[in-house]
Enzyme design. Sequence first.
Site, short mmCIF file in Angstrom:
data_model
loop_
_atom_site.label_atom_id
_atom_site.label_comp_id
_atom_site.label_asym_id
_atom_site.label_seq_id
_atom_site.Cartn_x
_atom_site.Cartn_y
_atom_site.Cartn_z
N CYS A 100 41.54 15.92 43.01
CA CYS A 100 41.25 17.56 43.13
C CYS A 100 41.37 18.22 41.57
O CYS A 100 40.79 19.01 41.62
CB CYS A 100 41.55 18.51 43.66
SG CYS A 100 41.43 17.46 45.82
N GLN A 109 45.00 13.62 53.54
CA GLN A 109 45.22 14.42 53.05
C GLN A 109 45.78 15.19 54.25
O GLN A 109 45.91 16.99 54.16
CB GLN A 109 44.94 14.78 52.70
CG GLN A 109 43.06 14.94 53.00
CD GLN A 109 42.05 16.10 52.68
OE1 GLN A 109 42.17 16.25 51.52
NE2 GLN A 109 40.94 14.72 51.95
N ARG A 126 32.26 34.22 54.80
CA ARG A 126 31.27 34.03 55.94
C ARG A 126 31.62 35.73 56.66
O ARG A 126 32.97 35.49 56.79
CB ARG A 126 31.97 33.15 57.78
CG ARG A 126 31.27 31.41 57.18
CD ARG A 126 31.93 30.56 58.03
NE ARG A 126 30.93 29.61 58.62
CZ ARG A 126 31.73 28.31 57.48
NH1 ARG A 126 32.82 28.23 56.51
NH2 ARG A 126 31.18 26.98 57.17
N SER A 135 39.92 23.42 53.46
CA SER A 135 38.15 23.55 52.48
C SER A 135 37.21 23.57 52.60
O SER A 135 36.84 22.76 53.40
CB SER A 135 38.73 23.06 50.87
OG SER A 135 39.43 21.54 51.41
N HIS A 193 35.06 24.20 48.32
CA HIS A 193 36.33 23.34 46.99
C HIS A 193 34.91 22.16 46.88
O HIS A 193 34.84 20.41 46.99
CB HIS A 193 37.17 22.65 48.01
CG HIS A 193 38.03 22.28 46.71
ND1 HIS A 193 38.23 22.19 45.18
CD2 HIS A 193 38.97 21.32 47.79
CE1 HIS A 193 38.89 20.40 45.29
NE2 HIS A 193 39.91 20.45 46.23
N CYS A 236 46.84 21.09 44.30
CA CYS A 236 47.69 20.56 44.48
C CYS A 236 46.53 19.05 44.40
O CYS A 236 45.09 19.28 44.51
CB CYS A 236 48.01 19.71 46.34
SG CYS A 236 46.76 20.81 46.61
N GLY A 277 45.62 14.68 45.04
CA GLY A 277 45.86 13.57 45.12
C GLY A 277 46.96 12.36 44.52
O GLY A 277 47.26 12.65 43.94
#
Length: 383
Positions: free
Chosen positions: A89, A157, A212, A238, A339, A369, A371
């Site tokens: 990420c 995750q 939203r 996300s 994301h 953060c 992986g």
Amino acid sequence: MNDAYIVDATRTAVGRRNGSLAGAHPADLAAHVLRTLVDRHDFDPAEIDDVILGCIDQIGSQSGDLARTSVLAAGLPESVPGVTIDRQCGSGQQAVHFAAQAVMSGTADLLIAGGVQNMSQYPIMSGFAAGAEYGPTDPWTGCEGWKHRYGDEEMSQYRGAELIAAHWGITRENNEAFALESHRRAVEAINAGRFVSEIAEFRGHSVDEGPRPDTSSEKMAKLPVLLEGGTVTAATSSQISDGAAALLVASQGAVDRLRLKPRARIHHMSVLGADPVMMLSAPIPATQKALAKVGLSIDDIDVVEINEAFAPVVLAWLKELGADHSKVNPNGGAISLGHPIGATGARLMTSLLHELERTGGRYGLQTMCEGGGQANVTIIERL
């Protein structure tokens, strides 16, 4: 050591899964932000030493060194090279780090760094699934060294988010309150036109699709948790998204020679590893280490962008750092804005730069953060 400057930054609007950007070729998405950066400035694009792009799940149309394909799709000179990187990420953020490090080392003067991802076409972990006929569909199964060190610990995750929630005493209600605020901030930012200057319209699309305005605590409370007995739901995670972002990074020499106007200076860059099983907690020690190294406190930071991979990630970070929440993700984050994993690091930095300029702040800090239990930290100084 040479200074590395951010001259410009732009991004596409972030598209929802199967939304307006779903049918776009990833190289066309990236090419759009590359071309936008070049067209805004009066220099020969052959001056660009390299293009570095983050992208995960490099299969299909995202494979074959997508950065190079994007350079050519953008109509840039064939002399301009490109390289694609994967730090999960944090790939887009790491791309900026590599570009800045090239400038600081004196080996390059002008680069474009960023990221791209079309998750509608290639959902997260598509790369794992693509290799199924050749072996395990994750990086750990069958790895003797990994098993010797971590045994049969579940690697996920989702589990990482729940481990964080349990360790820091974060409840489902805490997560949902945070997510609701992320949407509120993002909707407010869109309505106020705060993203207009950073978004390069792509095929008629110029508004982030994730926020939203009609969401509520009542709606979130009805969703099932992602893991039995857990605290995290789809509403506090996300969003799966599509998009691209890029930054123009230059040396003082390039600034002077090409008559560029820097908007920020890269003040600090670092990356740190932490527990790969908890996986998502690394932004906490990474931020603490970065601040200590440059002699700043969290109170010296005017704007923070930390990726909202899951609500507990940011809530735990806020608890440990003691940061003012009003300065953290002031215009929403990945829970509301989305994301697009390979692009998010560059999207966050683009938004960070623009928010510093809007508010007149001096220092901005970005972390996320990644992986494998990692986190990048970048501190930029507005000029």
